[in-house]
Design an enzyme around this catalytic site. Sequence first.
Site, short mmCIF file in Angstrom:
data_model
loop_
_atom_site.label_atom_id
_atom_site.label_comp_id
_atom_site.label_asym_id
_atom_site.label_seq_id
_atom_site.Cartn_x
_atom_site.Cartn_y
_atom_site.Cartn_z
N HIS A 1 0.79 -1.23 0.00
CA HIS A 1 0.00 0.00 0.00
C HIS A 1 0.83 1.29 0.00
CE1 HIS A 1 1.11 0.19 4.19
NE2 HIS A 1 0.59 1.39 4.28
N1 UDP Z 1 -3.77 -4.53 9.05
C1 UDP Z 1 -5.04 -5.06 9.28
N2 UDP Z 1 -5.73 -5.50 8.20
C2 UDP Z 1 -5.25 -5.45 6.92
C3 UDP Z 1 -3.96 -4.91 6.73
C4 UDP Z 1 -3.24 -4.44 7.81
O1 UDP Z 1 -5.49 -5.13 10.42
O2 UDP Z 1 -5.96 -5.86 6.00
C5 UDP Z 1 -3.02 -4.02 10.22
C6 UDP Z 1 -1.68 -4.66 10.40
O3 UDP Z 1 -1.78 -5.86 11.11
C7 UDP Z 1 -0.93 -3.58 11.18
C8 UDP Z 1 -1.50 -2.31 10.61
O4 UDP Z 1 -2.74 -2.66 10.00
O5 UDP Z 1 -1.22 -3.64 12.56
C9 UDP Z 1 -0.56 -1.76 9.61
O6 UDP Z 1 -1.16 -0.76 8.95
P1 UDP Z 1 -0.70 -0.32 7.49
O7 UDP Z 1 0.03 -1.41 6.84
O8 UDP Z 1 -1.93 0.20 6.83
O9 UDP Z 1 0.23 0.94 7.78
P2 UDP Z 1 1.75 1.10 8.18
O10 UDP Z 1 2.06 0.21 9.33
O11 UDP Z 1 2.57 0.79 6.96
O12 UDP Z 1 1.86 2.54 8.55
#
Ligand code: UDP
Length: 361
Positions: free
Chosen positions: A208
């Site tokens: 993403h």
């Molecule tokens: N996550 C979730 N469902 C999904 C994808 C990600 O619950 O379908 C959770 C994942 O386990 C983690 C968080 O969302 O705790 C991560 O968010 P994301 O990847 O959107 O953002 P980033 O961490 O890269 O800022």
Amino acid sequence: MKIVTIIGARPQFIKAAAISNAILTHNQNNPLEAINEVIIHTGQHFDPNMSTVFFDEMKIPKPDYLLNINSLGHGAMTGRMLEEVEKILINEEPDYVLVYGDTNSTLAGALAASKLHIKVAHVEAGLRSFNMKMPEEINRILTDRISTLLFCPSETAVKNLQKEGFDNFKSKVLNVGDVMYDTTLHFSKMAKEPTFELPENFILATVHRAENTDDINNLKEIFSAFNTIVTEIPVVLPIHPRTKNILEKNNVEISDRVQLVPPVGYLEMLYLLNHCQLVMTDSGGLQKEAYFSKKYCITLREETEWVELVDNGVNQLVGASESKIIKAFNEAKQLKPNFENHFYGDGKASSLIISHIIKYL
Ligand code: UDP
């Protein structure tokens, strides 16, 4: 004491769940010194499966303010958030504003508070990718600089801030551990099998990040790699709405064995993490959750904020290169990574954060 919590995006709901829980426990144990938490949801993520599901499943208190600011460019989004959050803060007069991570909601909240001379506590301070093209890097650097309490999740984060001269500033840098570890420990007993059919062995993937979704060549390379890997093992990919739109608009070829599913709730995510063979992701949070679940992670980025995972051989950076992704997948079959180190505290980050906020009131 009054705290205003500002959240808006999925990873922030997950981090805020740990803190709201700690506030609840604090209030039960100290009714005379109860903390009044007022929650502002900026609306940056708004789909039910990107927002509501986390409030429901993780028992996050309902937001007191829902701003509905989304689907705008960075300037318009941050600007509108700044304006709306400022109005609320003037009205609420909190002792502290609590912001999380590195999104536009984080920066807007910190900026609104600091200009009103309200103290800012930044959860997940000190992380650096050293890639100034990432919007997240800009948000986190600026937020750190105007925060009063900087809650670092790791020793690396503390060192980053020291190198930037934070020892000379009035702010307090504290290594409390990672609230996401608290969340994982707290919710892992509640992990929930997804409603869709799951292969016995599979790779868990998510994509993403702007550096991948905004460059169609990167996205094509990643999915070409997945199309090759699925001839050996299926890939289960809860797909971010933005990625889905871009893939569809560009007719990117995706094998049937790449199982695209809607974004899952956190409890289902924990189940997927526990049952997968390995993780391929460009997510910041998922890299650590892979580690907490003792799963090797192939990271679809050129750099990471979680360098200790790479240094200790449980995470490999491959960028968006098809050949590097496939090579890393083949190499991973032979690896025996060691997951026994503890880089991110002892699962008590959120209660430590609450006691520091009370201490530095
Ligand atoms: N996550 C979730 N469902 C999904 C994808 C990600 O619950 O379908 C959770 C994942 O386990 C983690 C968080 O969302 O705790 C991560 O968010 P994301 O990847 O959107 O953002 P980033 O961490 O890269 O800022």
